[in-house]
Write an enzyme that holds these catalytic residues in place. Structure first.
Site, mmCIF file in Angstrom:
data_model
loop_
_atom_site.group_PDB
_atom_site.id
_atom_site.type_symbol
_atom_site.label_atom_id
_atom_site.label_comp_id
_atom_site.label_asym_id
_atom_site.label_seq_id
_atom_site.Cartn_x
_atom_site.Cartn_y
_atom_site.Cartn_z
ATOM 1 N N CYS B 158 40.304 -34.003 21.176
ATOM 2 C CA CYS B 158 39.233 -33.994 21.687
ATOM 3 C C CYS B 158 38.312 -35.250 21.169
ATOM 4 O O CYS B 158 37.385 -35.391 21.637
ATOM 5 C CB CYS B 158 38.215 -32.778 21.499
ATOM 6 S SG CYS B 158 39.367 -31.440 22.598
ATOM 7 N N HIS B 291 28.903 -33.636 20.454
ATOM 8 C CA HIS B 291 30.257 -33.445 20.894
ATOM 9 C C HIS B 291 29.968 -31.998 21.691
ATOM 10 O O HIS B 291 30.315 -31.955 22.646
ATOM 11 C CB HIS B 291 31.049 -33.065 19.510
ATOM 12 C CG HIS B 291 32.493 -32.582 19.992
ATOM 13 N ND1 HIS B 291 33.040 -33.274 20.866
ATOM 14 C CD2 HIS B 291 33.089 -31.428 19.826
ATOM 15 C CE1 HIS B 291 34.190 -32.724 20.957
ATOM 16 N NE2 HIS B 291 34.322 -31.453 20.447
ATOM 17 N N GLU B 302 27.783 -28.354 14.227
ATOM 18 C CA GLU B 302 27.283 -29.779 14.400
ATOM 19 C C GLU B 302 25.766 -30.087 14.210
ATOM 20 O O GLU B 302 25.513 -31.028 13.658
ATOM 21 C CB GLU B 302 27.509 -30.172 15.911
ATOM 22 C CG GLU B 302 27.191 -31.622 16.339
ATOM 23 C CD GLU B 302 27.796 -32.212 17.635
ATOM 24 O OE1 GLU B 302 28.008 -31.149 18.406
ATOM 25 O OE2 GLU B 302 27.795 -33.350 17.835
ATOM 26 N N LYS B 323 28.309 -32.153 28.173
ATOM 27 C CA LYS B 323 29.486 -31.433 28.508
ATOM 28 C C LYS B 323 28.968 -30.291 29.226
ATOM 29 O O LYS B 323 29.961 -29.552 30.226
ATOM 30 C CB LYS B 323 30.079 -30.889 27.318
ATOM 31 C CG LYS B 323 31.088 -32.029 26.751
ATOM 32 C CD LYS B 323 32.031 -31.142 25.655
ATOM 33 C CE LYS B 323 32.744 -32.109 24.852
ATOM 34 N NZ LYS B 323 32.219 -33.257 24.079
ATOM 35 N N HIS B 328 34.690 -30.057 29.286
ATOM 36 C CA HIS B 328 35.111 -30.567 28.209
ATOM 37 C C HIS B 328 36.509 -31.283 28.574
ATOM 38 O O HIS B 328 37.315 -30.824 28.932
ATOM 39 C CB HIS B 328 35.558 -29.636 27.057
ATOM 40 C CG HIS B 328 35.835 -30.381 25.751
ATOM 41 N ND1 HIS B 328 36.210 -31.465 25.708
ATOM 42 C CD2 HIS B 328 35.878 -29.761 24.473
ATOM 43 C CE1 HIS B 328 36.444 -31.728 24.330
ATOM 44 N NE2 HIS B 328 36.198 -30.602 23.754
ATOM 45 N N PHE B 387 40.548 -30.450 17.328
ATOM 46 C CA PHE B 387 41.798 -29.851 16.634
ATOM 47 C C PHE B 387 42.248 -30.568 15.353
ATOM 48 O O PHE B 387 42.448 -31.997 15.723
ATOM 49 C CB PHE B 387 42.553 -29.457 17.327
ATOM 50 C CG PHE B 387 42.414 -28.163 18.276
ATOM 51 C CD1 PHE B 387 41.278 -27.671 18.379
ATOM 52 C CD2 PHE B 387 43.512 -27.584 19.226
ATOM 53 C CE1 PHE B 387 41.044 -26.354 19.175
ATOM 54 C CE2 PHE B 387 43.220 -26.486 19.811
ATOM 55 C CZ PHE B 387 42.047 -25.776 19.883
#
Lengths: 360, 405
Positions: B158, B291, B302, B323, B328, B387
């Site tokens: 991502c 993010h 975050e 988002k 996403h 990830f």
């Protein structure tokens, strides 16, 4: 594009470590035997259980490719234990090149979904379906907190990883980078290759067995040599086949890598070509080598020993040359005849070619 | 070709295909207008899953042959728009144009077919699985658009879009290319839908980043590409410059394969690295595009990382997550967010975090709620996490005189 190569690690079907690898390369005999996955074909496979290769906890959730990757890094770090000191690993980058590093995990995930229902598919299997999981798991196992990157470009993946690592070093994004080339043999990859071959595995013209292995190189920034070095990346280049075809792309990549390294074709003492799997690609690579180097420069193809290792090929080819040359001074007499001086490694694909010039 | 770490890099073209629209104009208008791309899953039967909502690209007609994967088709369309808007003809003589594309799942539609056919080894699309790996997105775009320069496929999950932009920046700085088409592409994948469902990371209805009552993310698909170009090359050809790319930073959590570092160390490190690479200070940052997935853990960590980097200034720094509207888009997410950053710099308006009602006290930030905020800023950071602990942050800078409003 320059960098020092200060250490290497390797795991392959003949064992683990630089010396075993050098011996296997010089011996030149194929390590392929009846596949444990499909006994009717030849493959250069590791043992089924790879976990004994890695003396670390946390392997249960790792894919086969990730364990291979970890084993190669562990071999590298065994020679250079300072690499895993806290401050060093906190800055160390990792760039992984793999062609199919996630494919078997993806198939396993789908099979689990089919068996248990998509709603109950194992959440543990999911992360391994994502391509960068090899690099992620390796970073966790060894505490590598620097830039962490994965590249994939088929058989060019390994050399592409070398180039991306050199880019990170040149940009000052890390003082050192572990470059890893890794691919595994799986039912998925065998079936895919079967489909692509359009013919039997034992047809003489296609008799290149698939192989699995992992190689790791430690690259350090150009400048004053590090305390220990086993080689030096002198130059590298990549060229796309778009509009020009594979043969011309390989030829241009070879010439550009030589120019980047500041050496002539005559100074190259050994060529390591990616080989002939893929039919026309291997032929195009051979034609390009002939055009650039003529017919006299000695050449080898790692496929003869390790089979087709795809994304691992480029890193393993550099490791093979360095292993043989660095072991030659010891009791390893057959290597005494191995050429000295800079060598060129080539990786060709339908998409183009990547080449690197390296010296000891 | 010039090179060097101080070589100025600018953006001269943008292109995207997203759940909010199939052009940059539609995307930006929807972001500022608060129009969501979410809807019920139609691509497959979602009845067996816990959630049934995602963000799909709609009314998309591929320009290319059907054998290419959907991610490549989306990327091709975005690439065409970016090149057209920049006035670049890829096949021009002597043009050093490269392409760098990130993705999470690769060409997932071929891989997803394994689910249907894995009981029958002969029928399974094994060859397609191999030949449509992640790198085929980049090579298909290069071939389809006639791009002959360097190519890279960066499967950094991502964060992949930011990785691709970062590599493009290094290529131009190091003289390997004058121009690079860079960004991300992701086609919808049932594997990802199943996987994120099993990780209990999906929201059953809306995505509400930084909201006290957030329930998770919505998956999306799309492609977003921008044309990075050396300033000297752009000036020579008289291109319209939209913004600068000032620098980027990478880091790895080295902690957990799916979860962030509990203290946000990696997330903070990549922001600091981006600022260092940009020769900028935290005080220079005027807006942060988060993010902001809308999961409990991501948003809290975050926020913690932002506080580590900005200190007390974190409470005053405008932030948002788009988002909430786009979902996403995984490998394309940070690239689409990068486009939003460029447009925010150009237009002097910051996109909002929609669906935002009650700020989570564990995320004490100046979250721009529901309506865009008119504010001209000079430096924007674009965060992305992934990830594998792959963190990437890109810094964009305003280009003087580009204002459209």
């Amino acid at each position: 594009m320059r960098a020092w190569i200060s250490a290497m690690g390797v795991v392959f079907p003949g064992g683990k470590g630089r010396q075993a690898f050098a011996r296997a390369i010089v011996r030149g005999e194929s390590l392929a035997k009846a596949s444990r996955l499909r006994p009717e074909i030849l493959a250069a496979e590791m043992e089924e259980n790879l976990k004994p290769l890695v003396e670390r906890r946390g392997l249960a959730v790792l894919s086969r490719g990730a364990i291979l990757a970890a084993a190669a890094i562990e071999d590298l770090a065994a020679a250079e234990p300072w690499l895993l000191e806290e401050q060093v690993r906190a800055e160390c980058a990792l760039v992984v090149g793999t062609a199919f590093g996630h494919i078997a995990s993806r198939a396993e995930f789908h099979q689990d979904a089919r068996r248990n229902g998509a709603r109950w598919v194992s959440p543990i299997l999911f992360p391994n379906t994502i391509i960068n999981s090899l690099a992620g798991h390796a970073a966790i196992l060894f505490g590598l907190s620097g830039p962490n990157s994965t590249v994939t470009s088929g058989r060019r993946s390994g050399l592409e990883a070398v180039i991306r690592a050199a880019t990170l070093l040149t940009a000052g994004r890390a003082p050192r980078v572990i470059v890893l080339g890794c691919d595994e043999v799986s039912q998925t990859s065998l079936r895919g290759l079967d489909s692509l071959r359009e013919g039997a595995w034992d047809a003489p013209e296609l008799a290149i067995p698939p192989g699995e292995a992992a190689g790791a190189l430690l690259l350090e920034a150009a400048g004053p040599p590090p305390a220990r070095s086993i080689g030096r990346l002198l130059g590298a280049a990549e060229r796309s086949s778009v509009r020009k075809g594979v043969s011309r792309a390989v030829e241009e990549a070879m010439r550009a890598a030589l120019a980047d390294a500041g050496v002539t074709a005559n100074e190259i003492t050994h060529l390591s070509l990616s080989g002939r799997y893929g039919g026309g690609i291997g032929q195009a690579e051979a034609e390009a080598a002939l055009a650039v180097f003529g017919g006299k420069t000695p050449r080898m193809c790692l496929q003869q020993v390790l089979g087709e290792t795809f994304g691992a090929q480029g890193v393993l080819a550099i490791a093979a040359e360095l292993a043989v040359r660095n072991e030659a001074a010891s009791e390893f007499s057959p290597a005494a005849h191995w050429p000295e001086g800079p060598f060129l490694v080539s990786s060709a694909e339908t998409t183009g070619a990547t080449c690197a010039v390296v010296s000891v | 070709m010039q090179s060097g770490p101080n070589r100025s890099v600018v953006i001269t073209g943008l292109g995207c295909v997203t759940p909010l629209g199939n052009s940059v104009l539609e995307f930006w208008n929807a972001l500022l207008g608060g129009r969501s791309g979410a809807g019920p899953v139609k691509s497959f039967d979602s009845s067996c899953y816990r959630t049934h909502v995602w963000c799909e690209v709609k009314d998309f007609t591929p320009h290319v042959q059907r054998t290419r994967g959907r991610a490549a088709q989306l990327a091709m369309a975005a690439g065409k728009e970016a090149l057209l808007s920049a006035g670049i003809e890829p096949e021009s003589e002597g043009l050093m144009l490269g392409v760098s594309i990130g993705t999470t799942m690769g060409e997932a539609n071929f891989l997803d077919r394994l689910t249907d056919t894995s009981h029958d080894p002969v029928a399974a699309p094994w060859a397609e699985v191999l030949t449509h790996s992640a790198y085929s997105i980049t090579s298909d775009v290069a071939e389809g658009l006639g791009i002959e320069g360097p190519q890279a496929s960066l499967p950094a999950a991502c964060s992949a879009g930011n990785y691709a932009v970062g590599l493009a920046l290094d290529w131009i700085r190091q003289g390997q290319s004058d121009l690079v088409l860079a960004g991300g592409a992701e086609a919808f994948s049932e594997s990802a839908f199943a996987g994120f469902n099993r990780l209990s990371a999906m929201s059953p209805d809306r995505c509400r980043p930084f909201d006290r009552d957030r329930q998770g993310l919505l998956l999306g698909e799309g492609a977003a590409l921008m044309l990075l170009e050396s300033e000297d090359h752009a000036r020579r050809r008289g291109a319209q410059i939209l913004a600068r790319v000032l620098g980027y930073g990478l880091s790895c959590d080295a902690h957990h394969i799916t979860g962030p570092h509990p203290e946000g160390n990696g997330a903070a490190a990549c922001m600091r690295n981006a600022l260092n690479d940009s020769h900028a200070d935290a005080m220079d940052v005027g807006y942060l595009c988060c993010h902001g997935t809308g999961t409990q853990q991501n948003d809290r960590i975050e926020a913690m990382a932002i506080h580590k980097v900005f200190g007390e200034g974190a409470r005053r720094l405008p932030v948002s997550s788009i988002k909430a509207l786009t979902g996403h888009m995984m490998g394309a997410a940070s690239a689409a967010e990068g486009i939003a950053c460029v447009l925010a710099l150009r237009d002097g308006v910051l996109p909002p975090t929609c669906n935002h009602e009650n700020l989570d006290p564990e995320c004490p930030l100046d979250v721009i709620p529901n309506q865009p905020r008119e504010l001209r800023v000079r430096l924007i950071l674009n965060n992305s996490y992934a990830f594998g602990g792959n963190n990437a942050c890109v810094a964009f800078g305003a280009w003087p005189g580009v204002a459209q409003k």
